[in-house]
Motif scaffolding. Structure first.
Motif, PDB file in Angstrom:
ATOM      1  N   ALA A  99     -45.862 -34.067  61.811  1.00 49.24           N
ATOM      2  CA  ALA A  99     -44.428 -34.364  61.874  1.00 49.24           C
ATOM      3  C   ALA A  99     -43.877 -34.057  63.258  1.00 49.24           C
ATOM      4  O   ALA A  99     -43.048 -34.804  63.794  1.00 49.24           O
ATOM      5  N   ALA A 100     -44.349 -32.962  63.854  1.00 47.19           N
ATOM      6  CA  ALA A 100     -43.869 -32.590  65.184  1.00 47.19           C
ATOM      7  C   ALA A 100     -44.310 -33.598  66.231  1.00 47.19           C
ATOM      8  O   ALA A 100     -43.521 -34.000  67.100  1.00 47.19           O
ATOM      9  N   SER A 101     -45.573 -34.031  66.151  1.00 45.76           N
ATOM     10  CA  SER A 101     -46.046 -34.991  67.152  1.00 45.76           C
ATOM     11  C   SER A 101     -45.341 -36.330  67.020  1.00 45.76           C
ATOM     12  O   SER A 101     -45.156 -37.043  68.008  1.00 45.76           O
ATOM     13  N   GLU A 102     -44.913 -36.669  65.802  1.00 47.72           N
ATOM     14  CA  GLU A 102     -44.197 -37.921  65.607  1.00 47.72           C
ATOM     15  C   GLU A 102     -42.853 -37.916  66.332  1.00 47.72           C
ATOM     16  O   GLU A 102     -42.385 -38.951  66.800  1.00 47.72           O
ATOM     17  N   VAL A 103     -42.219 -36.746  66.414  1.00 39.02           N
ATOM     18  CA  VAL A 103     -40.956 -36.650  67.143  1.00 39.02           C
ATOM     19  C   VAL A 103     -41.165 -37.060  68.597  1.00 39.02           C
ATOM     20  O   VAL A 103     -40.445 -37.899  69.146  1.00 39.02           O
TER      21      VAL A 103
ATOM     22  N   ILE B 290     -38.834 -28.177  66.333  1.00 39.52           N
ATOM     23  CA  ILE B 290     -38.774 -27.015  65.443  1.00 39.52           C
ATOM     24  C   ILE B 290     -38.311 -27.434  64.050  1.00 39.52           C
ATOM     25  O   ILE B 290     -38.855 -26.986  63.031  1.00 39.52           O
ATOM     26  N   GLU B 291     -37.317 -28.306  63.998  1.00 38.48           N
ATOM     27  CA  GLU B 291     -36.830 -28.782  62.701  1.00 38.48           C
ATOM     28  C   GLU B 291     -37.925 -29.535  61.948  1.00 38.48           C
ATOM     29  O   GLU B 291     -38.119 -29.339  60.734  1.00 38.48           O
ATOM     30  N   ALA B 292     -38.679 -30.393  62.670  1.00 38.48           N
ATOM     31  CA  ALA B 292     -39.750 -31.159  62.028  1.00 38.48           C
ATOM     32  C   ALA B 292     -40.852 -30.238  61.524  1.00 38.48           C
ATOM     33  O   ALA B 292     -41.382 -30.429  60.412  1.00 38.48           O
ATOM     34  N   MET B 293     -41.217 -29.233  62.309  1.00 35.60           N
ATOM     35  CA  MET B 293     -42.255 -28.299  61.901  1.00 35.60           C
ATOM     36  C   MET B 293     -41.805 -27.466  60.697  1.00 35.60           C
ATOM     37  O   MET B 293     -42.587 -27.210  59.777  1.00 35.60           O
TER      38      MET B 293
ATOM     39  N   GLU C 179     -41.973 -29.639  57.652  1.00 35.69           N
ATOM     40  CA  GLU C 179     -43.356 -29.882  57.272  1.00 35.69           C
ATOM     41  C   GLU C 179     -43.946 -28.675  56.549  1.00 35.69           C
ATOM     42  O   GLU C 179     -44.646 -28.830  55.528  1.00 35.69           O
ATOM     43  N   MET C 180     -43.650 -27.493  57.028  1.00 38.58           N
ATOM     44  CA  MET C 180     -44.160 -26.272  56.372  1.00 38.58           C
ATOM     45  C   MET C 180     -43.531 -26.086  54.994  1.00 38.58           C
ATOM     46  O   MET C 180     -44.196 -25.676  54.054  1.00 38.58           O
ATOM     47  N   ALA C 181     -42.246 -26.415  54.882  1.00 35.49           N
ATOM     48  CA  ALA C 181     -41.583 -26.297  53.588  1.00 35.49           C
ATOM     49  C   ALA C 181     -42.182 -27.254  52.575  1.00 35.49           C
ATOM     50  O   ALA C 181     -42.390 -26.895  51.406  1.00 35.49           O
ATOM     51  N   SER C 182     -42.473 -28.468  53.022  1.00 38.50           N
ATOM     52  CA  SER C 182     -43.082 -29.451  52.132  1.00 38.50           C
ATOM     53  C   SER C 182     -44.469 -29.001  51.695  1.00 38.50           C
ATOM     54  O   SER C 182     -44.861 -29.190  50.534  1.00 38.50           O
ATOM     55  N   ALA C 183     -45.224 -28.391  52.608  1.00 43.58           N
ATOM     56  CA  ALA C 183     -46.568 -27.911  52.283  1.00 43.58           C
ATOM     57  C   ALA C 183     -46.516 -26.790  51.250  1.00 43.58           C
ATOM     58  O   ALA C 183     -47.352 -26.721  50.329  1.00 43.58           O
ATOM     59  N   GLU C 184     -45.520 -25.914  51.356  1.00 47.24           N
ATOM     60  CA  GLU C 184     -45.379 -24.819  50.410  1.00 47.24           C
ATOM     61  C   GLU C 184     -45.008 -25.321  49.022  1.00 47.24           C
ATOM     62  O   GLU C 184     -45.485 -24.810  48.003  1.00 47.24           O
ATOM     63  N   GLU C 185     -44.174 -26.361  48.968  1.00 47.29           N
ATOM     64  CA  GLU C 185     -43.750 -26.921  47.692  1.00 47.29           C
ATOM     65  C   GLU C 185     -44.891 -27.602  46.974  1.00 47.29           C
ATOM     66  O   GLU C 185     -44.977 -27.578  45.736  1.00 47.29           O
ATOM     67  N   SER C 186     -45.787 -28.190  47.741  1.00 48.39           N
ATOM     68  CA  SER C 186     -46.925 -28.878  47.137  1.00 48.39           C
ATOM     69  C   SER C 186     -48.041 -27.925  46.761  1.00 48.39           C
ATOM     70  O   SER C 186     -48.897 -28.224  45.967  1.00 48.39           O
TER      71      SER C 186
END
Length: 305
Positions: A212-216, A292-295, A298-305
């Motif tokens: 997600a960060a690299s996409e920014v 920072i927002e993208a990272m 991304e971490m929040a989504s990983a924790e939810e999954s």
């Protein structure tokens, strides 16, 4: 160096972008042109277009990351034309994977094409250029070869190409060899380099996924590239440099200014400090906030999954 009928130019990465533009530019100058690329359909289309200039052309599918493939390109060139006078080691790629946490194959692919492709090209063609009575080598690097900050693997390759090119130039000068050298270091050019993973080699497994960060960053880079210099303008500058035996080909003064500031900071032994704003990009602070927002997301989504 005089260009025209009787001169043979070889261009790698000729299926698109700067390479395709170089093929057209050397054909317009009257040279026979050998076009090399790993993507067959793009190569065939390029060869058809370049042939419309009325010069002899040859298309050779080439994987520049393979020394054997480069050797086959040399042999095909000599079998068809009997000589070679200009070699443009131009093929280049840029991957999307995380350089530190992603698969190492991202580094291997980028280094294979951008660095080893240049080394193989020089080694395979050099003696034949001399045997043909002299010639000129053009190595495509990037402003990333003078100022890091694009991506670690890409920066490393382009710095290496700049160093190899200058070393070869000095060697040819010291030995009074009839070989000219040009090192091309452009900034943003309207090419498809961000989509280079369309030619990701199957032997390396799956292509690294973008984070997600690299996409920014890549989204901003894509916009800068889309608004960049047309490849034809870069190719015209290269051809003029070959004619005038000019080593440095640096088309973008705004990038050169940033590189010069870096060199001055090195001379003053200051710690590295990225510029607040790169040409064509938003302010660094804004990009850092978006990264920072993208990272975080991304971490929040990983924790939810």
């Amino acid at each position: 160096m005089e260009l025209g009928a009787g001169k043979v130019a070889v261009v790698t990465g000729a299926g698109s972008g700067i390479g395709l533009a170089l093929g057209h530019a050397f054909a317009e100058a009257g040279c026979s042109v050998v076009l090399a690329d790993v993507q067959v359909d793009a190569l065939e289309h390029a060869a058809h277009g370049v042939a419309e200039h009325g010069v002899d052309t040859l298309a050779v599918r080439t994987d520049v990351s393979s020394g054997e493939s480069i050797d086959e390109l040399v042999q095909s060139t000599l079998d068809r034309f009997g000589a070679v006078h200009i070699v443009c080691n131009n093929a280049g790629v840029s991957g999307a994977g995380d350089p530190w946490l992603g698969p190492i194959e991202g580094w291997e692919w980028t280094m294979g094409v951008n660095f080893w492709g240049v080394v193989y090209g020089i080694r395979a063609f050099l003696l034949h250029l001399i045997a043909s009575g002299g010639g000129h080598i053009v190595n495509t690097a990037s402003m990333a070869g003078l100022h890091p900050g694009f991506s670690p693997s890409f920066d490393a390759c382009e710095h290496a190409v700049v160093a190899v090119s200058e070393s070869l130039y000095n060697s040819m000068q010291a030995g009074m060899m009839p070989i000219g050298m040009s090192c091309l270091c452009p900034g943003w050019v309207r090419t498809g380099i961000l989509d280079a993973d369309r030619n990701w080699p199957a032997a390396l497994g799956d292509a690294p996924a973008a984070t997600a960060a690299s996409e920014v960053t890549r989204n901003y880079v894509r916009r800068a590239i889309d608004e960049g210099t047309p490849p034809a303008a870069i190719a015209d500058t290269v051809v003029e440099s070959v004619r005038k035996d000019r080593y440095w080909v640096i088309p973008h003064d705004d990038f050169l200014e940033i590189a010069m500031e870096r060199f001055h900071s090195i001379g003053e032994r200051r710690n590295p400090q990225p510029p607040e704003r790169m040409p064509g990009m938003p302010p660094r602070q804004r990009m850092m906030e978006e990264l920072i927002e993208a990272m975080t997301d991304e971490m929040a989504s990983a924790e939810e999954s």
